[in-house]
Motif scaffolding. Structure first.
Motif: not given
Length: 191
Positions: A149-160
């Motif tokens: 599973l990979e997840l790409e987010a606009a910010s580290a906080e949103a991704g975490q």
């Protein structure tokens, strides 16, 4: 765009966990296949710099990408390649492109020292979900296959937040997950 910052989170999955996510979330039924062709120097100068170099074939197009550490994630530098240029790379005839060349020069890596080490093929499904990109990958390389599973987010906080929510919500253990190139080279060096 020749460069971008990639903020991503990864977690290796069991086949059962992979299928649970695939069947529970609205991922596409059919995957898209992509192949990564990995390059390094004989003395692993890219690895020494925390970097990785690949050519990716996706939807019949080739892209050369250098990944480097960045305070917010990974700095990716891209150059498109023609079919002929990609074939030349794979046959040891390095055709250096503008953006990647500049980054390699900053790392003091001579493109003539680059060696093709092998490939990794991924069946990928992508889903835009709650302001992040979720990616389910089934990859094969050498004698190894894995699920991720990979997840790409606009910010580290949103991704975490999102990776924690998914792992918790689907009862999936958090696992140390090296990136694909590290897994590829580990498998290659274990032989």
């Amino acid at each position: 765009m020749a460069q971008e910052i990639e903020i991503e989170f990864k977690n290796l999955l069991t086949k059962t966990e992979f299928e649970r996510l695939l069947n529970s979330l609205p991922f596409p039924a059919q995957p898209q296949t992509q192949t990564n062709y990995y390059f390094e120097t004989a003395d692993f100068k890219l690895k020494e710099n925390g970097s990785a170099l690949r050519i990716r074939k996706k939807q019949e197009a080739y892209s050369l990408t250098l990944k480097q550490p960045h305070r917010e994630g990974l700095l990716e530098t891209h150059d498109p390649l023609t079919d002929q240029e990609a074939e030349q790379w794979l046959n040891g005839q390095i055709v250096m492109k503008q953006h990647v060349r500049r980054q390699l020069e900053a790392l003091h890596i001579d493109p003539e020292n680059l060696i093709y080490f092998g490939s990794l093929t991924t069946e990928r499904r992508e889903l835009n979900y709650k302001d992040v990109l979720l990616v389910l990958d089934y990859s094969t390389y050498g004698d190894t296959a894995d699920y991720e599973l990979e997840l790409e987010a606009a910010s580290a906080e949103a991704g975490q937040r999102m990776i924690d929510e998914i792992l918790s919500g689907y009862n999936i253990n958090k696992r140390e997950t090296p990136n694909k190139i590290k897994r590829f080279f580990r498998e290659k060096m274990d032989k």
